[in-house]
Design a protein around this motif. Structure first.
Motif: not given
Ligand code: DHE
Length: 550
Positions: A372-374, A329-333, A424-430, A389-393
């Motif tokens: 996934p890294h939202p 488990l990492h990040d979320g909202g 592209g890849g390497g997204s951290l935040f939406v 609810w959205a998450t990028s990767h």
């Protein structure tokens, strides 16, 4: 630069554990020979560069386990080459990138053949020793002493200078620069909005009083040697009562007095992994949020895959609900109603959903993308699927939209209803905002400078199209910064929801900036530049952060 995969760039740095002096554990037959000096070097490198992925005790997380049973099987030469050249799966090429010398690679290959070193614990005695009540509550102002519009203030992490900047949301003026822990990971607010809390990577927590003429730190405490999360009690009636902080090392969380940061209760997170029920010595505390429905903190434990609902209404008789979720488990909202909490089990490609009203797991959703890294995610109202609810990767260009409205849109609830394709890849935040028609997706860890320097924007009212297209905002170009290869990271809205701020995060000795975008027109509105803005990363608008608006 840590090699060419986005995942490889997302590794830890500068843990203070590297400063500790630890004796070489008992020597066993066949142990490689290391001098204490080499061992000290190796410890420092390991804790600064490797532990974030492989764990302090080398049990593995994002990176593979590196316990001696495994490393000895592989042998010295294999390890040396692996450290030198890296792997496509995300191991950085420490040798060929020049980050480690040949000699350092040799030391590291020998070091990981030995038993892991165990850093010291950090309990109540150490916390109390570090605790500083700089301005006691009775000496603080009884009303707001400045003319700052506190609700529209932004707390901006100045990562490498170990500070936060408090920036006015309308004038873009820096109101204060405050010394904090190193590389503050997040800022959170007390429910009243008066106090701002920060947590450094080094475990240093600052409590900042925004009512003072010039906002300043009124209390400080160190809660561990490696930390990422902080939160405050948000339940009605418990306003500003407690703060809680979680640490990576030691693996624990501490509940503190919300007025003074006095440490009250420390709970270890060591224990059994949720599924195989084997012991894990180092289950790190990842994100923490506060329930709006119950007097509870929602604490996400990485390695054991457990979500803890910690009831703070009676901390002497502490009740903890332990939800089996998923590992890492990492990040979320929250969703837009703040009833459901969605958290990424990033290395498992899943999102776990907790019903914070009922106190149980609602769903485990495969996002379909890689890692996934939202951040805290983004809530939008989809023209076809209703609230999502959205998450990028981190590992690819996809953005997963998950239905969050079991009442109004039961067929779509807790399912990936649509996948968008961003830069592209390497997204951290939406990021989005209730007032906005846009969904913003960054890609700071993409190896391509043009991509890591831009942001993709989807128009929400066009999401019912077959393949929704995005607009690209060239944020670095707009900032006018031509030196270095700055990354654009983490959009954050102002209170009104009509502009969004992005950090242009450059090297420590190079100019960085914050770029403000007009949300209606998607045009450049302002560039905040100041020589004090060193390596800005996370930004937290007071109103949006304290009310979980995202
Ligand atoms: Fe973060 C959130 C951990 C790397 C910037 N990061 C979080 C959270 C955790 C976490 C557990 C959720 C906190 C919460 O909500 O309570 N981050 C980690 C790591 O373990 C990792 C992978 C490696 C490390 O050693 O730290 C890591 N993070 C980074 C970065 O490299 C970033 C981009 C820059 C930095 O400062 O180090 C970074 N992380 C952020 C930001 C947030 C965050 C800005 C909050 C986003 C939000 O909008 O809520």
């Amino acid at each position: 630069d840590h090699g060419d995969t986005p995942a490889a760039a997302y590794e830890p740095s500068m843990s203070t554990l590297g400063q500790l002096k630890i004796e070489i554990p008992g020597r066993k037959p066949d142990d490689p020979v290391m001098t204490q000096e080499e061992y000290d070097t190796a410890n420092k490198i390991y804790f600064e560069r490797c532990a974030g992925c492989h764990g302090v005790l080398r049990k593995g997380a994002t990176g593979k386990p590196l316990t001696p049973d495994i490393t000895r099987e592989n042998g010295y030469e294999y390890l040396r080459d692996f450290i030198t050249y890296g792997s496509p799966a995300g191991m950085p090429n420490w040798g060929t990138s020049g980050e480690l010398t040949e000699e350092e690679v040799d030391i590291m290959a020998r070091y990981i053949l030995l038993d892991p070193a165990q850093p010291p614990e950090f309990g109540m005695a150490e916390m109390r020793e570090s605790w500083k009540l700089i301005v006691p509550p009775e000496d603080r102002p009884t009303k707001k002493m400045n003319d700052i519009d506190i609700d529209n203030l932004f707390s901006v992490t100045l990562r490498d200078s170990g500070q936060v900047a408090l920036i006015d949301g309308s004038s873009y003026e820096i109101k204060a620069i405050i010394d904090t822990g190193y590389a503050v990971h997040i800022s959170r607010l007390s429910k009243s909005g008066r106090y701002l809390f920060t947590v450094g990577r080094d475990g240093l927590v600052n409590m900042i009083d925004l009512w003072m003429e010039t906002p300043a730190t009124v209390a400080q405490i160190k809660i561990g040697t490696e930390a990422r999360s902080i939160e405050t009690s948000k339940m009605d009636g418990w306003d500003d009562r407690y703060a809680v902080a979680g640490s990576y090392w030691p693996p624990q969380y501490v509940i503190m007095d919300g007025d003074t940061l006095e440490p009250l209760k420390i709970k270890s997170t060591r224990g059994m992994i949720y599924d195989e029920q084997s012991y894990h010595p180092e289950p790190r505390v990842a994100s923490i949020v506060a329930s709006h429905y119950r007097p509870e903190f929602i604490i996400n434990v990485k390695e054991t895959g457990k979500i803890l609902l910690v009831d703070y209404s009676d901390i002497k008789n502490l009740k903890v609900t332990e939800i089996e979720a998923e590992r890492f488990l990492h990040d979320g909202g929250f969703d837009s109603t703040k009833r459901y909490f969605l958290v990424a089990a990033n290395a498992r490609g899943k999102v776990a959903v907790v019903d914070t009203k009922e106190g149980k797991l609602t769903a485990l959703i495969e996002t379909g993308g890689q890692t996934p890294h939202p951040g805290r995610g983004a809530n939008i109202v989809h023209p076809k699927y209703g609230p999502v609810w959205a998450t990028s990767h981190l590992g690819d260009e996809t953005v997963a939209l998950i239905g969050t409205d079991p009442e109004g849109h039961p067929d779509h609830a807790w399912k990936v209803v649509q996948t968008l394709y961003a830069l592209g890849g390497g997204s951290l935040f939406v990021k989005s905002h209730p007032e906005s028609n846009h969904l913003y997706v960054d890609a700071p860890l993409n190896p391509d400078a043009e991509i890591s320097g831009s942001v993709a924007v989807f128009k929400i009212d066009e999401l019912n199209q077959e393949e929704p297209e995005f607009v690209t905002l060239p944020i670095v170009e707009w900032s006018g910064i031509t030196e270095g290869q700055p990354r654009v990271v983490q959009g954050e809205f102002n209170k009104a929801g009509n502009e969004i701020w992005f950090s242009v995060w450059n090297g420590k000795d190079l100019p960085s900036a914050i770029v403000v975008v007009d949300d209606k027109t998607l045009k450049l509105k302002a560039v905040i530049k100041d020589e004090r803005l060193i390596t800005p990363t996370g930004k937290f608008n007071v109103y949006n952060t304290r009310n979980d608006v995202y």
